[in-house]
Structures are given as C-alpha cells and as structure tokens.
Design a protein around this motif. Structure first.
Motif, PDB file in Angstrom:
ATOM      1  N   ASP A 103       0.850  -1.178   0.000  1.00  0.00           N
ATOM      2  CA  ASP A 103       0.000   0.000   0.000  1.00  0.00           C
ATOM      3  C   ASP A 103       0.894   1.239   0.000  1.00  0.00           C
ATOM      4  N   ALA A 104       0.833   1.996  -1.072  1.00  0.00           N
ATOM      5  CA  ALA A 104       1.732   3.141  -1.227  1.00  0.00           C
ATOM      6  C   ALA A 104       1.524   4.176  -0.129  1.00  0.00           C
ATOM      7  N   GLU A 105       0.286   4.417   0.283  1.00  0.00           N
ATOM      8  CA  GLU A 105       0.011   5.441   1.288  1.00  0.00           C
ATOM      9  C   GLU A 105       0.634   5.095   2.638  1.00  0.00           C
ATOM     10  N   SER A 106       0.432   3.846   3.089  1.00  0.00           N
ATOM     11  CA  SER A 106       0.989   3.461   4.389  1.00  0.00           C
ATOM     12  C   SER A 106       2.512   3.365   4.342  1.00  0.00           C
ATOM     13  N   LEU A 107       3.083   2.875   3.218  1.00  0.00           N
ATOM     14  CA  LEU A 107       4.542   2.818   3.109  1.00  0.00           C
ATOM     15  C   LEU A 107       5.138   4.230   3.095  1.00  0.00           C
ATOM     16  N   ALA A 108       4.464   5.145   2.413  1.00  0.00           N
ATOM     17  CA  ALA A 108       4.947   6.529   2.425  1.00  0.00           C
ATOM     18  C   ALA A 108       4.925   7.098   3.840  1.00  0.00           C
ATOM     19  N   LEU A 109       3.892   6.780   4.591  1.00  0.00           N
ATOM     20  CA  LEU A 109       3.808   7.242   5.977  1.00  0.00           C
ATOM     21  C   LEU A 109       4.964   6.697   6.801  1.00  0.00           C
ATOM     22  N   ALA A 110       5.277   5.403   6.636  1.00  0.00           N
ATOM     23  CA  ALA A 110       6.359   4.791   7.409  1.00  0.00           C
ATOM     24  C   ALA A 110       7.707   5.390   7.031  1.00  0.00           C
ATOM     25  N   LEU A 111       7.992   5.515   5.722  1.00  0.00           N
ATOM     26  CA  LEU A 111       9.292   6.061   5.291  1.00  0.00           C
ATOM     27  C   LEU A 111       9.414   7.528   5.684  1.00  0.00           C
ATOM     28  N   SER A 112       8.295   8.243   5.631  1.00  0.00           N
ATOM     29  CA  SER A 112       8.333   9.659   6.029  1.00  0.00           C
ATOM     30  C   SER A 112       8.711   9.807   7.494  1.00  0.00           C
ATOM     31  N   ASN A 113       8.120   8.978   8.369  1.00  0.00           N
ATOM     32  CA  ASN A 113       8.458   9.034   9.789  1.00  0.00           C
ATOM     33  C   ASN A 113       9.916   8.654  10.021  1.00  0.00           C
ATOM     34  N   ALA A 114      10.401   7.662   9.251  1.00  0.00           N
ATOM     35  CA  ALA A 114      11.809   7.276   9.398  1.00  0.00           C
ATOM     36  C   ALA A 114      12.731   8.412   8.973  1.00  0.00           C
ATOM     37  N   LEU A 115      12.402   9.099   7.879  1.00  0.00           N
ATOM     38  CA  LEU A 115      13.240  10.207   7.418  1.00  0.00           C
ATOM     39  C   LEU A 115      13.216  11.366   8.412  1.00  0.00           C
ATOM     40  N   VAL A 116      12.026  11.715   8.913  1.00  0.00           N
ATOM     41  CA  VAL A 116      11.932  12.810   9.880  1.00  0.00           C
ATOM     42  C   VAL A 116      12.730  12.477  11.130  1.00  0.00           C
ATOM     43  N   ASN A 117      12.644  11.245  11.592  1.00  0.00           N
ATOM     44  CA  ASN A 117      13.403  10.835  12.780  1.00  0.00           C
ATOM     45  C   ASN A 117      14.898  10.970  12.528  1.00  0.00           C
ATOM     46  N   ALA A 118      15.347  10.579  11.321  1.00  0.00           N
ATOM     47  CA  ALA A 118      16.771  10.689  10.992  1.00  0.00           C
ATOM     48  C   ALA A 118      17.205  12.150  10.908  1.00  0.00           C
ATOM     49  N   CYS A 119      16.344  13.010  10.350  1.00  0.00           N
ATOM     50  CA  CYS A 119      16.691  14.437  10.271  1.00  0.00           C
ATOM     51  C   CYS A 119      16.835  15.053  11.657  1.00  0.00           C
ATOM     52  N   GLN A 120      15.917  14.714  12.549  1.00  0.00           N
ATOM     53  CA  GLN A 120      15.948  15.297  13.888  1.00  0.00           C
ATOM     54  C   GLN A 120      17.189  14.885  14.665  1.00  0.00           C
ATOM     55  N   HIS A 121      17.651  13.641  14.449  1.00  0.00           N
ATOM     56  CA  HIS A 121      18.789  13.157  15.235  1.00  0.00           C
ATOM     57  C   HIS A 121      20.115  13.305  14.507  1.00  0.00           C
ATOM     58  N   GLY A 122      20.068  13.654  13.224  1.00  0.00           N
ATOM     59  CA  GLY A 122      21.331  13.784  12.493  1.00  0.00           C
ATOM     60  C   GLY A 122      21.771  15.209  12.292  1.00  0.00           C
ATOM     61  N   ALA A 123      20.951  16.173  12.800  1.00  0.00           N
ATOM     62  CA  ALA A 123      21.281  17.577  12.556  1.00  0.00           C
ATOM     63  C   ALA A 123      22.568  18.010  13.250  1.00  0.00           C
ATOM     64  N   GLN A 124      22.952  17.314  14.335  1.00  0.00           N
ATOM     65  CA  GLN A 124      24.148  17.702  15.082  1.00  0.00           C
ATOM     66  C   GLN A 124      25.339  16.822  14.742  1.00  0.00           C
ATOM     67  N   GLY A 125      25.215  16.003  13.707  1.00  0.00           N
ATOM     68  CA  GLY A 125      26.286  15.053  13.401  1.00  0.00           C
ATOM     69  C   GLY A 125      27.301  15.611  12.428  1.00  0.00           C
ATOM     70  N   GLN A 126      28.371  14.877  12.260  1.00  0.00           N
ATOM     71  CA  GLN A 126      29.402  15.187  11.288  1.00  0.00           C
ATOM     72  C   GLN A 126      29.796  13.890  10.575  1.00  0.00           C
ATOM     73  N   PRO A 127      29.725  13.830   9.263  1.00  0.00           N
ATOM     74  CA  PRO A 127      29.250  14.894   8.356  1.00  0.00           C
ATOM     75  C   PRO A 127      27.747  15.071   8.477  1.00  0.00           C
ATOM     76  N   ARG A 128      27.285  16.216   8.039  1.00  0.00           N
ATOM     77  CA  ARG A 128      25.862  16.539   8.157  1.00  0.00           C
ATOM     78  C   ARG A 128      25.154  16.005   6.904  1.00  0.00           C
TER      79      ARG A 128
END
Length: 483
Positions: free
Chosen positions: A375-400
């Motif tokens: 189901d494209a809608e539910s998979l998009a929801l899951a990948l979106s949450n994974a990407l947002v989680n990675a953005c929130q925790h990777g903003a202080q990393g190196q390399p960015r």
C-alpha cells in the motif's frame, strides 16, 4: 491422567468390548448356520430319494425288505463311487449320506449304514414317528453321548402313492463331515477380528496423537496469549485447526485481541496523559502570562511558545490517529507494485524544507529499482516518519548528511537510512518502536512521542516484513526489509 492416555484408553475399551461381543456373536452363529444349511440340503435329498423309492416300496410284500431292489442297488452304487473334490481348499474323498427306509409301520426295510438295522422297529424315532403322523420329521443323534462332534443329522420324507403312505425315507449326514468348514470359518473370523482390533488400535493411536497434538498447539497458543505483545508482528497467531478446536482457537484469538486492546488502552491513556501534561502546562503558563501587560518581545515569545506546543499536540494527535487506523488492519489496503527509490525521492522533495533547516544533504549508497507489493500510502507514511526521525537526530552530526540505500537482498528489498548524529544508548535500542518511548532530541533537548517508529513497525508488520535499528558509530541506521 493426561488427555492422550484417556482418549486412547477410552477408544481401546469401547473398541475392545465391541469387537469382543461381535466376534462372540459371529463365532456362536457359525455352527448353527452351517447346520441349518445342511438340514435344508437333507430335506431336498430325502424328498428326491422318496420319489425314487416309491415303485420298489409299493411292490414290497408284507414282511419283505428292499434288499436287491433297484433302489437299493442305486444307493449302493452311490456309496461306492470314488470321489476326490477340492472345495475351497478342503479335500472331500468320501460320500457320507446314510439312507434308510421304513415301511408304513416303522420297520426298517433298507439301511445303507455300516451296521444295517434292517428289521428293527424305528417307529419311535423322532424322524420316522413324526413323518408317519404327517408332520416334518428330523433328529440329531450322537453316536457318543458326551461328544457333540459325533452328532448325525437325520431328515425324513414320506413315500406316498395315490395318497397312501407307503413308508419313510430318511437321509442322515454326520456333522463331522462339515466340521473342517466350520473350523476354517471360525479361524477366519477370529483372525479377521484380530486384524480389526489391530487396525482399530492404529486408528485410535493416530486419532489420539492428532488430537493431543492439536490440543498442545492450542495450549501453546493459550500460553502465548497470556503474554501479549504490543507489536503486530510479534502477536501470536491462532493455530489452524479443523472443527471445534479451530473455532476455539479463533475465539481465543478474539479474546486475546480484546484483552490486548484493553491493556494497550490503559497503557496508552497513562502515556498520553503524561505526554499531554507538559505541553498543556506550558500553554497554560504562557496564557496566564499573556493576560498581563508585557513588552512586545515577551508577548511574541509566549505566543510562539503556545503555537509550538499546539503544533506538538496536533502532531501527537495525528500520529495517534494514524497508528490507531493501522492497528485495525490485518493486511495492507492495496497490493500495488511500488518502486521504493521513486517513493523515497518523492518524500525527500516533500521534506526539502526540513532538510534545509537541518543543514543535511542526502547521499545515496545504492538505488536498486526493485519493486515491492504493498500500500503506497501506508509505506509513504512509514518512510516519512523514518526520514523525519533521521533528520531530527542527524542535525548535530558530522558529516551533516543522511545515507540512503535501496537494494535487493535475495527475495527481499532493503531500505535503509543512516544519520551521523549521536545515536542512542545501547539499552534503549530494544525499546525503540514502543509507543511513547523516545530518546531526547539533540536539537532542542525535548523528547519525542515515540509514535513515529511505532508507525514504522506497524506498517512493516502489515506488509510481512521486518525492521531493525543499529548504532552505526556515529549515528543510527534504520533498516526496513520487505518481501
């Protein structure tokens, strides 16, 4: 006593008693049935010989015998005939009929037996006496009174001419001549019963083992129900059993879902109350301060605080609604072919502002255009949450940057994202994906709701896949595997 032994014991008891009584009836009926058949044959034979003896007995002078008559000669010729017949495996080498004839007074005028009784009075013998009275006459006499195997069956028939009774013809046959047939029939019935018992034992054992195995599967499932899992993938599945056991398993599964729903609801209410308390307190405090006369900068700061907390509450509600909707499904709403690379690029475009604010770039490690069905809608929801989680925790990393990969591994497609942030403590790794469990966001020091990864786990479970998180040193890698 275990249920298997009870079932097997009860089955053997019932089968054994039934087989015993059935065999007993069969064996008890063999000998009488053979005698009945033999008596029927003797009746036909006696009446046939009565017709044959009529001319000679009609010409018999008073006090005479049938010695030398045509009838006597025919019976003697019968007795001297050689015979060698094989009857269903048994050999017959002798002719066993004994024939004697009496006149109208019961005096024996002919006897083919080994000890002829010519001249003796047989009028008191049952076969002769009843026949002379116009009744059916027959008898069975033992040559040795204590041995039933020496019995001889006699059947008589009247000799008549023009309505006048001339005498009686009696045909006898020893029961010993049919004893081999009786013994063979009894042996066959006995061994058939033994085989039947053995087969019944095997069937009973098979049914018992099958029943016990089914009950044990049901028991294991019942024990698993006592330890419900919050994750759909880890939830115990009811065993597929036929009949009432299958219905019981389904009923237990519905009970499990109700119990887990109640426990989960209680847990979620407590966790949600805790999550709501902090933003509501912040909103209340800011609202109280805004009632006073404040400089423009402070008023703007408190207003922004209220907006931020409201946005946090809205995000929390949206994720709860999405997760609740997913948990009501037992399978994906659609099964369409989906290119995870194209779907990921679409999501990156949607989150371009977040990536820009976080100062993150995206680095593709692999781009296999291997489609998955879902189901494209539910998979998009899951990948979106994974990407947002990675953005929130990777903003202080190196390399960015975020490392993305979509590659085929055997019969699965693996989607992974890695940030270069601080990662999470090892003790927290097994708890990631649980509702309302989250680590501190390194950007603003706040804790998230934990619902993002819970949505990821729910969507992956619906699609029959798996997901995992590992510390990448530095950063955290989240991997999703779909069939």
């Amino acid at each position: 006593m275990r249920i298997g032994l009870r079932l097997l014991g009860g089955f053997l008891l019932i089968t054994g008693l039934a087989a015993f009584f059935v065999l007993r009836v069969f064996l008890a009926e063999v000998k009488p049935s053979v005698r009945e058949v033999m008596e029927d044959i003797l009746i036909d034979t006696a009446n046939l010989l009565a017709e044959t003896a009529t001319p000679d007995l009609a010409a018999l002078p008073p006090g005479g015998t049938l010695e030398g008559s045509a009838f006597a000669q025919q019976v003697q010729n019968y007795a001297s005939r050689p015979i060698d017949a094989k009857i269903w495996g048994l050999n017959k080498r002798t002719l066993d009929f004994r024939v004697y004839v009496t006149d109208a007074s019961g005096r024996v005028v002919f006897d083919s037996g080994p000890k002829p009784a010519v001249g003796e009075d047989y009028s008191r013998w049952r076969d002769v006496a009843r026949t002379l009275r116009g009744e059916y006459g027959a008898r069975a006499t033992r040559e040795v009174q204590t041995d039933d195997r020496t019995s001889v069956m006699f059947v008589a028939a009247p000799v008549q001419q023009d309505g006048r009774l001339l005498g009686v013809v009696t045909v006898g046959k020893p029961l010993a001549t049919v004893a081999p047939f009786i013994d063979r029939a009894e042996r066959k019935i006995f061994w058939a019963g033994v085989w039947l018992m053995g087969l019944s034992l095997l069937v009973g054992l098979g049914v018992t083992l099958w029943t016990v195995a089914s009950v044990r599967r049901l028991r294991r499932y019942a024990l698993a129900v006592g330890e419900p899992q919050g994750d759909l993938a880890a939830a115990p599945r009811p065993p597929e059993l036929p009949g009432e056991l299958g219905e019981l398993a389904q009923a237990m599964d519905r009970m499990r879902q109700r119990l887990e729903g109640r426990d989960r609801l209680e847990h979620d209410v407590r966790a949600l109350t805790h999550e709501l308390k902090s933003p509501l307190t912040a909103i209340q405090g800011a609202a109280e301060l805004l009632q006073d006369e404040l400089p423009a900068a402070d008023r703007q700061r408190f207003t922004a605080q209220i907006e931020g907390q409201v946005e946090r509450l809205r995000e929390l509600v949206d994720k709860l609604l999405a997760l609740s909707k997913l948990e009501t499904q037992r399978s994906p709403a659609h099964r369409d072919p989906i290119d995870l690379v194209a779907l990921t690029e679409q999501l990156l475009a949607e989150h371009a502002a977040l990536l820009s604010q976080s100062g993150l770039t995206v680095h593709w490690l692999a781009r296999d255009h291997a489609p998955v069905r879902g189901d494209a809608e539910s998979l998009a929801l899951a990948l979106s949450n994974a990407l947002v989680n990675a953005c929130q925790h990777g903003a202080q990393g190196q390399p960015r940057q975020l490392d993305l990969a979509v590659q085929r591994e055997g019969r699965e497609v693996c989607w992974s994202v890695r940030d270069h942030g601080p990662g999470v403590p090892d003790y927290a790794l097994p708890q990631l994906g649980q509702r309302f469990f989250a680590t501190v966001n390194p950007v603003d020091g706040r804790k998230g709701s934990g619902l993002g990864l819970a949505i990821v786990g729910q969507v992956v479970a619906l699609h029959g896949g798996s997901w995992s998180v590992q510390n990448a040193e530095p950063g955290l890698r989240l991997s999703i595997r779909l069939p």
